[in-house]
Enzyme design. Structure first.
Site, PDB file in Angstrom:
ATOM      1  N   ASN A   1      57.793  69.951  55.606  1.00 12.88           N
ATOM      2  CA  ASN A   1      59.243  69.871  55.669  1.00 12.88           C
ATOM      3  C   ASN A   1      59.868  70.990  54.867  1.00 12.88           C
ATOM      4  O   ASN A   1      59.320  71.452  53.870  1.00 12.88           O
ATOM      5  CB  ASN A   1      59.748  68.497  55.202  1.00 12.88           C
ATOM      6  CG  ASN A   1      59.972  68.433  53.706  1.00 12.88           C
ATOM      7  OD1 ASN A   1      60.984  68.930  53.205  1.00 12.88           O
ATOM      8  ND2 ASN A   1      59.028  67.854  52.987  1.00 12.88           N
ATOM      9  N   ALA A   2      61.012  71.439  55.369  1.00 12.03           N
ATOM     10  CA  ALA A   2      61.840  72.397  54.637  1.00 12.03           C
ATOM     11  C   ALA A   2      63.284  71.965  54.881  1.00 12.03           C
ATOM     12  O   ALA A   2      64.037  72.612  55.584  1.00 12.03           O
ATOM     13  CB  ALA A   2      61.594  73.813  55.132  1.00 12.03           C
TER      14      ALA A   2
ATOM     15  N   GLY B   1      65.572  71.601  52.621  1.00 12.39           N
ATOM     16  CA  GLY B   1      66.501  72.402  51.827  1.00 12.39           C
ATOM     17  C   GLY B   1      67.430  71.548  50.984  1.00 12.39           C
ATOM     18  O   GLY B   1      68.546  71.947  50.664  1.00 12.39           O
TER      19      GLY B   1
ATOM     20  N   CYS C   1      62.070  73.771  41.880  1.00 10.27           N
ATOM     21  CA  CYS C   1      63.173  74.490  42.498  1.00 10.27           C
ATOM     22  C   CYS C   1      63.430  75.773  41.710  1.00 10.27           C
ATOM     23  O   CYS C   1      63.078  75.876  40.535  1.00 10.27           O
ATOM     24  CB  CYS C   1      64.422  73.613  42.538  1.00 10.27           C
ATOM     25  SG  CYS C   1      64.766  72.752  41.009  1.00 10.27           S
TER      26      CYS C   1
ATOM     27  N   GLY D   1      51.240  61.135  46.955  1.00  7.70           N
ATOM     28  CA  GLY D   1      50.626  62.137  47.812  1.00  7.70           C
ATOM     29  C   GLY D   1      49.698  61.445  48.783  1.00  7.70           C
ATOM     30  O   GLY D   1      48.560  61.129  48.441  1.00  7.70           O
TER      31      GLY D   1
ATOM     32  N   THR E   1      55.509  59.988  52.807  1.00  7.24           N
ATOM     33  CA  THR E   1      55.358  60.156  54.255  1.00  7.24           C
ATOM     34  C   THR E   1      54.960  58.848  54.936  1.00  7.24           C
ATOM     35  O   THR E   1      55.260  58.651  56.114  1.00  7.24           O
ATOM     36  CB  THR E   1      54.352  61.291  54.519  1.00  7.24           C
ATOM     37  OG1 THR E   1      54.850  62.465  53.873  1.00  7.24           O
ATOM     38  CG2 THR E   1      54.188  61.586  55.991  1.00  7.24           C
TER      39      THR E   1
END
Lengths: 308, 286
Positions: free
Chosen positions: A72-73, A75, A133, A247, A270
């Site tokens: 995923n990105a 943002g 970040c 994780g 997830t």
């Protein structure tokens, strides 16, 4: 069987009715999953990362499935801390379940401002500090990749939010995760959560294009579980504060494996996408799974990995 | 090992859901449910074995709106394919729910191997569906797989004689679930064999929209993005009430993953899964 757990911090403890939390970015603000389970049955809800101002996030495509995982990105798209405090937090059963605000900023000063704002909210039980970040003031170096920067952020948040439990979320994308863990512990963190996503990439061979508009993204899901277990193991041995593992956790057995490696609690990420009741079911099944493996209490299991 | 544990859990979950008290299903309409459903039938359409209607048994819900969708995740995905796939509801009743899919990637390849009795995790109905206006002439514009939600739409509409459907498609007509539509509503199809056929189809779509707009009708469109863009521009030009159903990649279907965002005209990010998939044509940027 009592599966409640207390994360004993250096300044503030965090009491959880069970060790199953939901991971930031995979469970929205919690309410999105209220149709699939009783939120109060969870040990805690870590909400989608908050920034001081609303953030639009990255262009699409932002997600892609990979073998046994996903990239995923997003943002860090979010509505900003004010909307969260005004509209989202009051809708959560925060008296019955620990609500943990995940925070994200581009400078130490902004981290402090955000932390101070959330310190005033009774419904927030703890802050989880996302240090994966970039620090805009230091030419974009990731806070979480530099022990001094990681410590500076931790110290700033600790000072700005004196009434909250401070959990610092570590990135696996470092040479020595124990070094960063030491730095944030020394700077006053109450607990550490790990791992954030593993930096990855996928490509579309036919189109000769990256699968994500951002090119790079964070890998999560069962594929990263061995990396996560390794990190939890290394961090738990390096520090005295509690570690929250995550994780690729999708079932009670996975959660118990992380506790065996040294975790006090776990986060389901997830897994919430695999089935939206994943975290609820995991919390329910934990006592049965303990029985299956002859575990009488979680404290006895914790960090009891035999090395002989 | 992990896959086995997950499967065992799913079985227990099926049992729990089956034993759920009857009152549970009386919650607010369109509340999404999580079910473990069984495959009743997988029906190939056309000769290529790449288009299928998937029928699943007895969802917990009965209230839905055509245009809404489901997240489907067959148990056979194991942990290798962790994400569910979104599919528009083709049709649904208390006894079964039907989705239509084309084999395009790893997930749909595995779905094409489903057999009766196989287990599928299903959550939904999700999102916002199409408007149903009993008295308004309604033009349905479908491109390719965009035909799927209109099967249920035609079945659910109280006055199907008010409906007219224009369907543009690249594969042979028998690849698509049009059998349930042709006898029920005015149906017109356009087979695209060459690029100029597409221009003709788009031209026809504009003509039908103009006729429908003149009678103060409603246009609903579902299909590929370039097609939706054309419909959106005609809607603007004709000032016609028009709704568009968008497709986007998503992981959760519940507004949590933020993988499926689109932009509204005021540049606000909106989730295709929650604020959509059906949007007002004058309120979404394509």
């Amino acid at each position: 069987m009592d599966i409640s757990v207390t994360l004993r911090g250096q300044t503030h403890d965090l009491a959880l009715k069970n060790p199953v939390l939901t991971a930031s970015g995979t469970f929205g603000n919690g309410i999105e999953f209220a149709s699939y389970g009783n939120l109060s049955r969870l040990g805690g809800i870590v909400v989608k990362g908050l920034s001081l101002k609303p953030k639009a996030g990255n262009p699409c495509p932002r997600i892609v499935e990979t073998t046994a995982g996903m990239l995923n990105a997003i943002g860090l798209q979010n509505d900003g801390v004010e909307i969260f405090c005004r509209e989202k937090l009051p809708a959560l059963p925060w008296r019955d379940v620990a609500v943990i605000a995940n925070i994200y900023a581009a400078s130490t000063a902004e981290f402090a401002e955000l932390a101070a704002r959330l310190d005033a909210e009774q419904g927030v039980a703890a802050l989880e500090v996302n240090i994966s970040c970039p620090n805009i003031a230091r030419s974009g170096v990731l806070f979480g990749q530099d022990p001094a920067q990681a410590a500076a952020v931790t110290r700033a948040v600790r000072t700005a939010a004196p009434t909250k439990h401070i959990m610092v979320k570590l990135s696996p994308n470092v040479t020595d995760i124990a070094l960063i863990a030491h730095a944030v512990e020394d700077a006053g963190a109450d607990s550490i959560s790990c791992i954030n996503t593993v930096l990855g990439m996928a490509v579309d061979l036919g189109a000769r294009k990256p699968a994500l508009a951002n090119v790079l993204g964070g890998l999560s899901g069962p594929a990263v579980k061995p990396v996560a277990l390794r990190c939890v193991w290394q961090v738990a041995r390096a520090v005295g504060i509690p570690v929250v593992g995550m994780g690729g956790i999708v079932c009670a057995q996975d959660a118990l494996e992380f506790i065996l490696a040294g975790a006090y609690a776990v986060q389901v990420g997830t897994g919430n996408f695999i089935r939206p009741d994943c975290a609820f079911a995991l919390a329910d099944e934990l006592p049965d799974a303990c029985n299956r493996f002859g575990i009488t209490d979680l404290e006895e299991l914790r960090a009891s990995l035999r090395l002989d | 090992m992990q896959a086995k544990t997950a499967c065992a859990r799913d079985k227990r979950l099926t049992l729990r859901l089956t034993l759920r008290p009857a009152g549970f299903i009386l919650r607010a309409m369109h509340q999404p449910f999580l079910d473990s459903l069984r495959v009743l039938e997988l029906t190939p359409y056309g000769g290529q074995r790449s288009f299928f209607a998937l029928r699943l048994s007895r969802p917990s819900w009965t209230a839905w709106t055509p245009g809404q969708f489901l997240m489907l995740r067959p148990a056979s995905f194991g942990l290798e394919l962790p994400l569910a796939r979104p599919f528009g509801i083709c049709d649904a009743s208390a006894r079964q729910v039907m989705c239509f899919f084309q084999v395009l990637g790893r997930g749909t390849q595995r779905m094409a191997a489903l057999r009766p009795g196989d287990e599928v995790s299903v959550w939904g109905p999700l999102g916002r569906g199409f408007a149903v206006e009993q008295n308004a002439p309604t033009l349905l514009l479908a491109g390719g797989m965009g035909i799927a939600p209109f099967v249920g739409y035609a079945n659910a509409h109280p006055e199907p004689e008010k409906l007219r459907l224009l369907f543009g498609h690249r594969e042979a007509l028998d690849c698509y679930p049009v059998d349930a539509l042709t006898g029920r509503i005015r149906f017109e199809s356009a087979h695209e064999r060459a690029p100029e056929d597409r221009d003709k189809f788009i031209h026809s779509a504009r003509e039908r929209m103009r006729d429908c707009a003149a009678r103060n009708g409603l246009a609903l469109a579902c299909g590929p993005l370039p097609f939706l863009r054309a419909v959106q521009s005609f809607a603007h030009e004709l000032r016609m009430r028009t709704q568009l159903s968008l497709e986007n990649r998503m992981a959760c279907g519940t507004g949590a993953c933020l993988g499926c965002v689109a932009q509204s005209v005021d540049k606000t990010p909106v989730c295709t899964c929650r604020e959509g998939p059906v949007f007002q044509a004058d309120n979404i940027l394509l």
